[in-house]
Write an enzyme that holds these catalytic residues in place. Structure first.
Site, PDB file in Angstrom:
ATOM      1  N   ASP A   1       0.900  -1.141   0.000  1.00  0.00           N
ATOM      2  CA  ASP A   1       0.000   0.000   0.000  1.00  0.00           C
ATOM      3  C   ASP A   1       0.940   1.192   0.000  1.00  0.00           C
ATOM      4  O   ASP A   1       1.545   1.504   1.034  1.00  0.00           O
ATOM      5  CB  ASP A   1      -0.886   0.008   1.253  1.00  0.00           C
ATOM      6  CG  ASP A   1      -1.905   1.129   1.186  1.00  0.00           C
ATOM      7  OD1 ASP A   1      -1.501   2.267   0.881  1.00  0.00           O
ATOM      8  OD2 ASP A   1      -3.090   0.871   1.428  1.00  0.00           O
ATOM      9  N   HIS A   2       1.104   1.824  -1.160  1.00  0.00           N
ATOM     10  CA  HIS A   2       2.213   2.774  -1.257  1.00  0.00           C
ATOM     11  C   HIS A   2       2.036   3.980  -0.331  1.00  0.00           C
ATOM     12  O   HIS A   2       3.007   4.665  -0.034  1.00  0.00           O
ATOM     13  CB  HIS A   2       2.479   3.183  -2.710  1.00  0.00           C
ATOM     14  CG  HIS A   2       1.536   4.198  -3.259  1.00  0.00           C
ATOM     15  ND1 HIS A   2       0.286   3.883  -3.718  1.00  0.00           N
ATOM     16  CD2 HIS A   2       1.661   5.530  -3.426  1.00  0.00           C
ATOM     17  CE1 HIS A   2      -0.309   4.979  -4.144  1.00  0.00           C
ATOM     18  NE2 HIS A   2       0.497   6.003  -3.983  1.00  0.00           N
TER      19      HIS A   2
ATOM     20  N   HIS B   1      -5.673   2.913   1.019  1.00  0.00           N
ATOM     21  CA  HIS B   1      -4.870   4.060   1.463  1.00  0.00           C
ATOM     22  C   HIS B   1      -5.502   4.845   2.619  1.00  0.00           C
ATOM     23  O   HIS B   1      -4.861   5.157   3.610  1.00  0.00           O
ATOM     24  CB  HIS B   1      -4.654   5.043   0.305  1.00  0.00           C
ATOM     25  CG  HIS B   1      -4.104   4.410  -0.936  1.00  0.00           C
ATOM     26  ND1 HIS B   1      -3.209   3.368  -0.902  1.00  0.00           N
ATOM     27  CD2 HIS B   1      -4.305   4.670  -2.256  1.00  0.00           C
ATOM     28  CE1 HIS B   1      -2.887   3.024  -2.146  1.00  0.00           C
ATOM     29  NE2 HIS B   1      -3.550   3.801  -2.981  1.00  0.00           N
TER      30      HIS B   1
HETATM   31  C1  BG6 Z   1      -3.422   4.784  -6.526  1.00  0.00           C
HETATM   32  C2  BG6 Z   1      -4.797   4.905  -7.112  1.00  0.00           C
HETATM   33  O1  BG6 Z   1      -3.343   3.689  -5.649  1.00  0.00           O
HETATM   34  O2  BG6 Z   1      -3.115   5.973  -5.822  1.00  0.00           O
HETATM   35  C3  BG6 Z   1      -4.901   6.111  -8.018  1.00  0.00           C
HETATM   36  O3  BG6 Z   1      -5.085   3.720  -7.850  1.00  0.00           O
HETATM   37  C4  BG6 Z   1      -4.439   7.355  -7.310  1.00  0.00           C
HETATM   38  O4  BG6 Z   1      -6.216   6.262  -8.512  1.00  0.00           O
HETATM   39  C5  BG6 Z   1      -3.096   7.122  -6.645  1.00  0.00           C
HETATM   40  O5  BG6 Z   1      -4.334   8.375  -8.264  1.00  0.00           O
HETATM   41  C6  BG6 Z   1      -2.711   8.294  -5.770  1.00  0.00           C
HETATM   42  O6  BG6 Z   1      -1.416   8.091  -5.306  1.00  0.00           O
HETATM   43  P1  BG6 Z   1      -0.429   9.305  -5.069  1.00  0.00           P
HETATM   44  O7  BG6 Z   1       0.780   8.698  -4.466  1.00  0.00           O
HETATM   45  O8  BG6 Z   1      -0.185   9.916  -6.416  1.00  0.00           O
HETATM   46  O9  BG6 Z   1      -1.168  10.223  -4.163  1.00  0.00           O
END
Ligand code: BG6
Length: 512
Positions: free
Chosen positions: A199-200, A262
């Site tokens: 989960d980044h 997230h």
């Molecule tokens: C991803 C989603 O996990 O996270 C995307 O699938 C979203 O829809 C993105 O745009 C947002 O990540 P970050 O790191 O750009 O805020």
């Protein structure tokens, strides 16, 4: 400036000094967007920072025929475009030599046998020591096939002293049932401690800093509860639309795409109890307790506590943009939500009666992710008078951009009268530490190479989160009385219903 050593650097993990070990990183879905935009640029940045283990081979696995050289060239173009730091030729040259391409269909048994042979050879030529990190960046429908074939080729087994790990990209299932099934499939080949569900958001510097803010400072924790906190807001806003991801997004929507993973992860970090230790299970045990304590929605409450919206045409930064339904590959009658706002309750002692408001949306006026903790007002005596009510103290954790923390407090306006205004105490990562934060993927790849799963979601967390989300999906897809999908003009802060959700409680969303 002194170049950092390339040899087996020690990294501070949350609880230990983690050592990224020599390994082969196999990326399934090597020609996809994630590999181009995030994974290879992240690996390059790790190399540029001197943090890659001394021996690494990165093997891109995909269907299209391609030579190693073609793959290297493609990755160079992508890295030059998407890398956090400018690409330095001398570093790229060394890094490119660690990139390989392996052509195979995902379902072709023979392709995995050949992969196994290739990895054995790389152990000899590159010193990867039989360690394998399999990164699933392919589309989730392929996961089961890949697992089965890895198993058939014996790639889930390792020699004495070596390891095999899998990193699984989201979405991890589409509901509780599919997540359970996927977990079963994965665990038929890999044990839980070999499984890294990414989960980044957990790899973002500021998300990790929530733990430090709460548990390394003595001043916040005594106030961090229902006695002192009025409510909490979590917002993830994006100006981007669906881009070229309709194929996936149409079936997902904002709730599955962002909230199940997230946003609930951020909520857990804010709401969890202090863990007994900083080990992977210490932290994850506390997070899962939060998800378990979420008050489940009753089907007939979903309409009042959850708002779903879809963007109509509008303007972002003065530029006209089309409605979601007019985007490429989107059904002109699509019911997919691109915005969700929820009022969530955590039924435990600490958070009784403290609402958590969550909102997430695409095509909003500004991009930004933040958590704001709104403290109760000062008593209505002395300065806080009915005629001049004071603002609440608000602690804002900016996850991105301009990562940092600010605290809104009251101060006397200089002068001969007692006028009071809100001021902000502000901490910015950029200026306080003078160096850029690594990308989330850099941190998480290094953690997986080091065998530290703390910032990855555990099986029970993922399943519990789906259980909570499933009721909402069930209500939305009900044949009768399904809450309606609201629309909002692109470039606005979502449908009016989202404002009403808070207005009903006498509150308002914080402006980003
Ligand atoms: C991803 C989603 O996990 O996270 C995307 O699938 C979203 O829809 C993105 O745009 C947002 O990540 P970050 O790191 O750009 O805020």
């Amino acid at each position: 400036m002194k170049e950092k050593s390339q040899s087996n650097p020690l990294r501070e993990g949350l609880s230990n000094k983690a050592v990224p070990q020599p390994c082969a990183v196999v990326i399934f879905g090597a020609t996809g967007d994630l590999t181009h935009r995030k994974l290879v640029p992240a690996l390059y940045n790790i190399a540029a920072d001197g943090e890659l283990p001394p021996a690494v081979a990165v093997v891109g696995f995909a269907r299209r025929p391609k030579t190693d050289d073609e793959f290297r060239q493609e990755m160079e173009e992508a890295t030059r475009k998407f890398s956090r730091q400018a690409v330095r030729d001398e570093i790229w040259k060394g890094f490119a030599e660690t990139l390989y391409y392996h052509q195979s269909e995902f379902g072709d048994e023979a392709g995995y046998k050949k992969l196994a042979e290739r990895l054995d050879k790389l152990d000899e030529t590159s010193g990867t020591r039989g360690n394998r990190l399999f990164y699933f960046a392919a589309s989730p429908e392929q996961f089961e096939t890949i697992i089965e074939n890895l198993q058939k080729a014996g790639l889930n087994k390792t020699r004495e002293g070596s390891w095999a790990r899998v990193i699984l990209e989201k979405p991890f299932g589409t509901d509780l049932e599919s997540a359970r099934h996927l977990n079963k499939v994965v665990q038929s080949a890999f044990s839980e401690n070999q499984t890294y569900r990414i989960d980044h958001f957990l790899g973002k510097e500021t998300a990790q800093n929530i733990l430090v803010l709460r548990f390394a400072n003595a001043i916040f924790e005594p106030l961090w509860n229902a006695d002192h906190i009025d409510h909490v807001q979590i917002t993830a806003a994006e100006t981007l639309g669906v881009e070229n991801r309709a194929g996936y997004y149409e079936g997902a929507g904002a709730l599955r795409d962002m909230v199940q993973n997230h946003l609930l992860q951020l909520l857990c970090l804010v709401a969890m109890e202090p863990p007994t230790d900083l080990g992977a299970d210490g932290i994850r045990d506390e997070k899962v307790k939060v998800v378990r304590s979420l008050r489940p929605f009753q089907i007939d409450e979903v309409g009042s506590d959850v708002v779903r919206g879809q963007y109509a045409e509008g303007a972002i930064a003065g530029e006209q943009v089309v409605a979601y339904r007019a985007e490429k590959n989107v059904d002109p009658k699509s019911q997919t939500e691109t915005f969700v706002a929820l009022r969530v309750r955590i039924d435990n002692w600490r958070w009784a009666d403290v609402p958590f408001y969550i909102r997430v949306g695409k095509r909003l006026p500004k991009s930004g992710t933040e958590i704001s903790v709104h403290f109760k007002k000062a008593p209505q005596v002395l300065f806080n008078r009915e005629s001049q009510a004071l603002d609440q103290n608000v602690l804002v954790i900016r996850i991105q951009p301009d990562e940092g923390i600010s605290l809104r407090m009251q101060a006397k306006v200089p002068g001969t009268s007692f006028r009071i205004e809100s001021v902000k105490m502000d901490f910015h990562y950029g200026t306080s530490f003078g160096k850029a934060s690594p990308e989330a993927y850099e941190r998480l790849l290094l953690d997986a190479m080091s065998g530290d799963p703390t910032l990855f979601a555990r099986r029970d967390e993922v399943e519990q989160a789906w259980k909570f989300i499933d009721t909402i999906e069930e209500a939305w897809t009900a044949k009768e009385n399904a809450p309606k999908l609201a629309t909002y003009p692109a470039g606005s802060w979502g449908p009016e219903e989202a404002d009403e959700l808070l207005a009903r409680d006498g509150r308002a969303w914080r402006r980003l």
